[in-house]
Structure formats: structure tokens, C-alpha cells
Design a protein around this motif. Structure first.
Motif, PDB file in Angstrom:
ATOM      1  N   ILE A 104      -8.000 -45.404  14.754  1.00  0.00           N
ATOM      2  CA  ILE A 104      -7.315 -44.858  13.485  1.00  0.00           C
ATOM      3  C   ILE A 104      -7.219 -43.719  13.880  1.00  0.00           C
ATOM      4  N   LEU A 105      -5.845 -43.431  14.343  1.00  0.00           N
ATOM      5  CA  LEU A 105      -5.756 -42.455  15.041  1.00  0.00           C
ATOM      6  C   LEU A 105      -4.704 -41.129  14.140  1.00  0.00           C
ATOM      7  N   GLY A 106      -4.453 -39.875  15.180  1.00  0.00           N
ATOM      8  CA  GLY A 106      -4.828 -38.155  13.337  1.00  0.00           C
ATOM      9  C   GLY A 106      -5.290 -38.525  12.203  1.00  0.00           C
ATOM     10  N   VAL A 107      -6.264 -38.380  12.445  1.00  0.00           N
ATOM     11  CA  VAL A 107      -6.968 -38.390  10.900  1.00  0.00           C
ATOM     12  C   VAL A 107      -9.033 -37.975  11.950  1.00  0.00           C
ATOM     13  N   SER A 111     -17.507 -34.542   9.137  1.00  0.00           N
ATOM     14  CA  SER A 111     -18.816 -34.246   8.821  1.00  0.00           C
ATOM     15  C   SER A 111     -19.098 -36.019   8.895  1.00  0.00           C
ATOM     16  N   ALA A 112     -20.191 -36.033   8.957  1.00  0.00           N
ATOM     17  CA  ALA A 112     -20.908 -37.385   9.148  1.00  0.00           C
ATOM     18  C   ALA A 112     -22.424 -37.908   8.365  1.00  0.00           C
ATOM     19  N   GLU A 113     -22.767 -38.114   7.717  1.00  0.00           N
ATOM     20  CA  GLU A 113     -24.434 -38.241   7.072  1.00  0.00           C
ATOM     21  C   GLU A 113     -24.944 -39.210   7.135  1.00  0.00           C
ATOM     22  N   TYR A 114     -26.118 -39.341   7.409  1.00  0.00           N
ATOM     23  CA  TYR A 114     -26.975 -40.690   6.928  1.00  0.00           C
ATOM     24  C   TYR A 114     -27.063 -41.665   5.953  1.00  0.00           C
ATOM     25  N   ASP A 115     -26.934 -41.994   5.634  1.00  0.00           N
ATOM     26  CA  ASP A 115     -27.716 -43.004   4.247  1.00  0.00           C
ATOM     27  C   ASP A 115     -28.806 -43.879   4.289  1.00  0.00           C
ATOM     28  N   LEU A 125     -13.460 -37.885   6.633  1.00  0.00           N
ATOM     29  CA  LEU A 125     -12.104 -37.990   7.002  1.00  0.00           C
ATOM     30  C   LEU A 125     -11.599 -36.678   6.493  1.00  0.00           C
ATOM     31  N   ASP A 126     -10.593 -36.381   7.114  1.00  0.00           N
ATOM     32  CA  ASP A 126      -9.307 -34.995   6.444  1.00  0.00           C
ATOM     33  C   ASP A 126      -8.250 -35.415   5.292  1.00  0.00           C
ATOM     34  N   THR A 127      -8.232 -37.266   5.246  1.00  0.00           N
ATOM     35  CA  THR A 127      -7.624 -37.388   4.393  1.00  0.00           C
ATOM     36  C   THR A 127      -8.496 -37.816   2.953  1.00  0.00           C
ATOM     37  N   GLY A 128      -9.554 -37.732   3.006  1.00  0.00           N
ATOM     38  CA  GLY A 128      -9.731 -37.703   1.367  1.00  0.00           C
ATOM     39  C   GLY A 128     -11.117 -38.487   2.085  1.00  0.00           C
ATOM     40  N   HIS A 129     -11.088 -40.006   2.114  1.00  0.00           N
ATOM     41  CA  HIS A 129     -11.827 -40.802   2.538  1.00  0.00           C
ATOM     42  C   HIS A 129     -13.301 -40.759   3.488  1.00  0.00           C
ATOM     43  N   SER A 130     -13.231 -41.780   3.681  1.00  0.00           N
ATOM     44  CA  SER A 130     -14.912 -41.982   3.883  1.00  0.00           C
ATOM     45  C   SER A 130     -15.152 -43.274   4.561  1.00  0.00           C
ATOM     46  N   VAL A 131     -15.451 -43.130   5.447  1.00  0.00           N
ATOM     47  CA  VAL A 131     -15.945 -44.856   6.445  1.00  0.00           C
ATOM     48  C   VAL A 131     -17.023 -44.979   6.286  1.00  0.00           C
TER      49      VAL A 131
END
Length: 605
Positions: A104-107, A111-115, A125-131
């Protein structure tokens, strides 16, 4: 009563699509793992070699040292490849291993956090989504954030300012007055490239660099054809060149106190290169480094020194006082008007690593931890506060002469950990504090023999030193030892493994270390872990079907074609919502209609 645990979107998420990310992705693919995604803010693969396009850009190493071990490349046209050749090699690797189907390019990853409850990572992601992913891999490399010179008045300059890492090719510098601030690796390349075309070139030097001659003959087509026909010969040549580089860089830098004559010979070669290239004696005095070889980043060039013989080129060694609208003032009261300022001032390196907030256990930010405490990571690959997170090029991982090999070793480290987790049915991998501290103390004890602490280095000027005075960029060992260590570390005791909903999936750490013969056995059968991973059930059929059907690639293409942030978010939404709805048993056809995958996608949930 059973507890429902969240299923991650992907098993592996590689944050970055540069050299480190690509090398790790190749290792996963070779191990039979297809359930991974790569996310990068840039619009194409390559990282540094996609973004950096300044005039004269090339690699400072022979091309065979810049290839992954299992992916030799017979197409180098120059011994020291130019930037576009490196990008061609990157594209070759991407095509061969089908990495565009995973990317997935251009995104941008914010930040990333551990659950901790679900043993997974959430990348925002800067699109407002989380992966979400089970394992996160920091494939961002070290050359992420350009470092700008902190000079008063820079914002008032009316001309053009650009960093070498963000070169603006729309600006025509021909016939202009140009200032280059910095004399490191990028300056050594860009100065001779632009000098013939500018009216005046001022090179502002704070720390002189050691510059070795660059033996750079072209590689004839007949030789390339021979390597294509007999690939084993290329591997043999690579081993010879690796050995020579190991002697020069690793033995010279890491084992300096045991063999200082190696560095003395290198310094003599650099000074001879200067003597031949620069006619003026006084100028040679100003170009001569004050510290020993290895304190600053070693560079190679046959063109840099002769550039100062040109009438339109000036070396400025007086410090910069300020910049005004028209040019640069130095501390001696001289004002030099310029039209363009080039910042050849490098990158932040470990000053700002990771380049994004990476929150591990209890919300501990790895970046803040590295800034607050001395930087450390077990074999450069993992830290205790960040379970299920791996760093392809982490602290004390780079052996000094081959970035690609260092990525290979870290990928090997990762595969061994994943293999052990698969054998144990574990969903969480965490290096122990004891193992992390033991490796850090090994690095500190061996670093005292290096050139960094014995060859008149100035920690305030040195490229390799961090704010704590340590040298986390370099692993103080030979490349052979780094290979041995990553193939034989005691994964069963150096890491803690746990399964969702249960206790540790492994017995408590044993105080008894394993016999040396077991390590030798692992070396002889070092591909067994790769086969073990390939044989284990690590791929989610739904995800691999999505990837095989081109869903991730098409989502990426839609994002790159989007004209605004709303459209970018809308382009990613069908992929993630379709994946999650399919897991919940919903109609996948409706969710993925926008990606035109309904006719291809298997309906086996």
C-alpha cells in the motif's frame, strides 16, 4: 467460557518499502509467507533510492556489496552503480517476488501501538484507517529524515533552498551562484556534478572528510553475459569483494587497536588521492581531516578533489554566522551572494529513531526510550518493551561494509523467532531483558577497541555518535560473527513466548546455555527454520486470496490516483472493510465491488 480475540488484518506489516523493507519481504516470501503487507508514504519502492535523485548520486560501495545474498544481480553496468541502477535492482526484486501485490503505497504511518490483550499491533494511517497485524517490522531504514543546517536567517533567504534528499529538478541551477553546505557523502557526489554548470560554487566545510580513490571501471556486456550464464561465478566474486571490504572497513574500524596499520594505509591512500587531485598546497591543508579515518562517514571519489582546481569553485572553512535574503555571512565578516543553497547535511540517523511513535507495553514509546536511555536492541533486531516488533536495521546491527547483508541477517533473526513461535503455538514474541542487556554489554566492551574511541574522533562532529556518546550504528564484530550470531542465538531462552488466553508457551528461561555443538548443527541446517515456517500454518487463506487476486495492489493504485485526502481514504476503505466483513461471514462480493475482484475472489471463508 471462551474469550474472543481480535483477528489481525495481516500476520506481518512491514512499515516501509525501502531496502530494509524489501529485504525482509524477500525473506518472508522465501519462507513461504504470503500473509504480509507493506506500507510506505512514498509512491514507489526504494526508500532512499527512490527519494534521493540529486546530480551525481551513486552508491559508495561496489554493487555486489549492495545486493541481497540470495538475490545476486548480474546487470551492474558500473562497479560503483549510479542511483538509477540501484533503483533498477530494487524494481527487479519487487517484480521477481511480486511485492507490488503486497504494498500500500502513498500512505503514511502516523504511529503504531501494541495491543497487549490481543497480541497484535495497530498501525494508524494518515487516511484515518488503522491496519492491525500480529508482527510489525520497522522497515524504514536510517536515512529517513533529512537534517537541515541550523543557521540563523535561513527562512529569510529569497532564493532557492533544497536538501540533497529532496532535490527539485524543476529548478535550473545552470549559470547560477550556488552554495553547498556540508562536505559529507552526498556533497562529495553533488559538488563535482554541478560545478561545471554553475557560475559560482561555494562549498562550506565544517568537518573535512576522508575520501578514498574510487576504482570504478565499467562492467562490459560480455562480463554481464558471463555472470548471467554462470551465476555461481558472481557469487564467488561477491565473496572475494566482501572479504576485501571486511578487511578495509570491519577490520580497520572494529579491530582498530589490533591492526592500526590498516587504517594508516587507508589514510595514506586518502591523502595521496588529495595530493594528486588538488594543486594548491594551502587548499590541501584546509581539506585535510582533523580526526582519524572512520570518525566521519568514509567516502570515495575521483572527482571531488579536482573540482577545487576550478576557477569558479571556492572552499569556505570559516563558520557560517547567518543567512540573509541575498546570501551567506561567515564569521570573518564576508558576505557571499547566492541564488541557491544546497543542504548536503545528511540525515538524523539514530537521533530520531524510530521515525514515528512506536508504543509498546504500557504505552512505552520506543523513540522516547531511545532518547531517554542508551540505545540498545538484541542483535539490533528487537527490544523487550516492544513484543512482536522487529527492526531490520536496528541499533548495533550494521557490520559496516554491507547494508544488504545486515538486512539479510536481521531477516534471518526474524524467521528463527517466528519458526519457534509456530512450533510452540505462540502469538507473542518478546526478547528477555537479560538477553538484551547481555548483547548491549558485549557491544560496549568490544567498542572500546574500535577506531571511534582510539583514532582522535570528536563525538560532536562524528556521524556515527549518538547524543549519549555511543556508536549504535555499527555492530562491533566481524560480518562472519554477525552471521554466526543471528543463526545460532538461543532463541528458546533469549525470547519469551506466550499464547493468547494462556500462560507462557515456553518453559521458564533456563540458566543453562545450550552446548556449542547445537549451534554448529544449526549452522549446517540453517534453512530448517525457513522450511519449518513454510510448512506451518502462518498464512491466512482470506488474506492470501486477496493478495493473489490483486486487491491490495489495486487499492494502492487507487490511492495513488486519488486527488484529495477524502478520495485516498475512500480508496482504502473497500479493502479493509471487505477483509473484516469477510471474516465475519458477510458477502465479500458487495464489499469488494469497487476493486472489481468479485469474479476472481474465492468465496471460501
Amino acid at each position: 467460557m471462551t474469550t474472543e480475540f481480535e483477528t489481525p488484518d495481516f500476520q506481518f506489516a512491514i512499515l516501509g518499502a525501502g531496502y530494509a523493507g524489501i529485504g525482509t519481504a524477500i525473506a518472508l516470501a522465501q519462507a513461504g509467507i504470503q500473509d504480509f503487507v507493506m506500507v510506505d508514504k512514498d509512491v514507489d519502492f526504494g526508500g532512499t533510492w527512490h527519494v534521493n535523485t540529486y546530480p551525481g548520486i551513486a552508491v559508495d560501495l561496489p554493487g555486489v556489496l549492495y545486493t541481497f545474498h540470495d538475490e545476486q544481480y548480474p546487470e551492474w553496468r558500473k562497479t560503483f552503480p549510479l542511483g538509477h541502477e540501484i533503483k533498477e535492482y530494487v524494481d527487479h526484486c519487487v517484480a521477481k517476488y511480486g511485492l507490488r501485490d503486497h504494498a500500500i503505497l502513498g500512505v503514511e504511518i502516523l504511529s503504531a501501538e501494541y495491543d497487549e490483550a490481543n497480541h497484535l499491533w495497530r498501525a494508524h494511517l494518515d487516511t484515518g484507517h488503522s491496519v492491525t497485524c500480529r508482527y510489525v517490522i520497522g522497515g524504514w531504514g536510517l536515512l529517513q529524515k533529512p537534517k537541515m543546517a541550523d543557521v540563523p536567517g535561513l527562512e529569510s533567504f529569497s532564493g532557492t533552498v533544497m536538501h540533497t534528499a529532496r532535490w527539485n529538478h524543476d529548478y535550473d541551477y545552470k549559470g547560477k551562484r550556488v552554495a553547498v553546505i556540508g562536505t559529507g557523502a552526498s556533497a562529495v557526489q553533488v559538488v563535482p556534478a554541478v560545478a561545471p554548470d554553475v557560475a559560482r560554487l561555494h562549498v562550506y566545510q565544517r568537518t573535512p572528510s576522508w575520501i578514498m580513490p574510487r576504482p570504478d571501471p565499467p562492467v562490459p556486456e560480455l562480463v554481464r553475459k558471463f555472470f548471467r550464464r554462470f551465476p555461481g561465478s558472481l557469487k564467488g566474486l561477491a565473496l572475494l569483494i566482501h572479504g576485501a571490504a571486511e578487511l578495509v572497513k570491519t577490520a580497520g574500524l572494529v579491530y582498530y587497536t589490533r591492526a592500526p596499520f590498516i587504517v594508516r594505509v587507508i589514510e595514506w591512500m586518502c591523502l595521496l588521492n588529495m595530493r594528486i587531485g588538488v594543486r594548491d598546497k594551502e587548499l590541501r591543508t584546509r581539506l585535510r581531516p582533523r580526526s582519524g579515518w572512520g570518525c566521519t562517514f568514509p567516502t570515495v571519489s575521483n572527482k571531488y578533489y579536482p573540482t577545487f582546481n576550478r576557477d569558479n569553485v571556492e572552499l569556505v572553512t570559516d563558520g557560517i554566522e547567518r543567512i540573509d535574503a541575498d546570501g551567506i555571512w561567515t564569521v570573518d565578516g564576508v558576505h557571499r551572494p547566492v541564488d541557491m543553497i544546497v543542504m548536503a547535511t545528511g540525515f538524523r540517523g539514530f537521533e530520531d529513531q524510530p521515525p514515528l511513535p512506536l508504543l509498546g507495553r504500557a504505552g512505552e514509546d520506543l523513540r522516547e526510550l531511545f532518547q531517554r536511555e542508551r540505545i540498545r536492541a538484541f542483535h539490533g533486531a528487537s527490544v523487550p518493551v516492544a513484543p512482536n516488533a522487529f527492526l531490520p536495521i536496528g541499533p548495533y546491527s550494521f557490520t559496516g561494509h554491507s547494508y544488504a547483508l545486515s538486512v539479510d541477517f536481521s531477516a534471518r533473526h526474524l524467521i528463527r523467532c517466528v519458526a519457534e513461535a509456530q512450533r510452540r503455538g505462540a502469538t507473542e514474541i518478546q526478547v528477555t531483558e537479560e538477553a538484551n542487556e547481555r548483547y548491549f554489554q558485549y557491544c560496549l566492551s568490544h567498542m572500546k577497541y574500535t577506531a571511534f574511541y582510539n583514532n582522535n574522533c570528536n563525538a560532536k562532529e562524528g556521524y556515527f555518535f549518538d547524543p549519549h556518546g555511543d556508536v549504535p550504528l555499527i555492530r562491533p564484530s566481524s560480518t562472519v560473527k554477525a552471521w554466526f550470531d543471528n543463526n545460532t542465538f538461543d532463541v528458546a531462552n533469549d525470547y519469551r513466548f506466550a499464547a493468547l488466553g494462556g500462560a507462557d508457551a515456553l518453559p521458564p528461561v533456563s540458566a543453562k546455555r545450550r552446548p556449542r555443538w547445537i549451534h554448529l548443527y544449526q549452522l549446517l541446517f540453517r534453512h530448517a527454520d525457513r522450511r519449518s515456517v513454510a510448512a506451518a500454518v502462518v498464512n491466512d487463506d482470506l488474506v492470501t486470496s486477496l493478495i493473489g487476486a490483486g486487491a491490495v495492489r489495486r487499492a494502492s493504485e487507487s490511492i495513488l490516483a486519488a486527488t484529495d485526502d477524502r478520495a485516498r481514504g475512500a480508496a482504502l476503505e473497500p479493502l479493509l472493510s471487505g477483509l473484516r466483513q469477510a471474516r465475519a461471514g458477510a458477502d465479500l462480493d458487495a464489499e469488494l465491488a469497487e476493486l472489481e475482484l468479485s469474479k476472481d475472489f474465492p468465496h471460501e471463508h
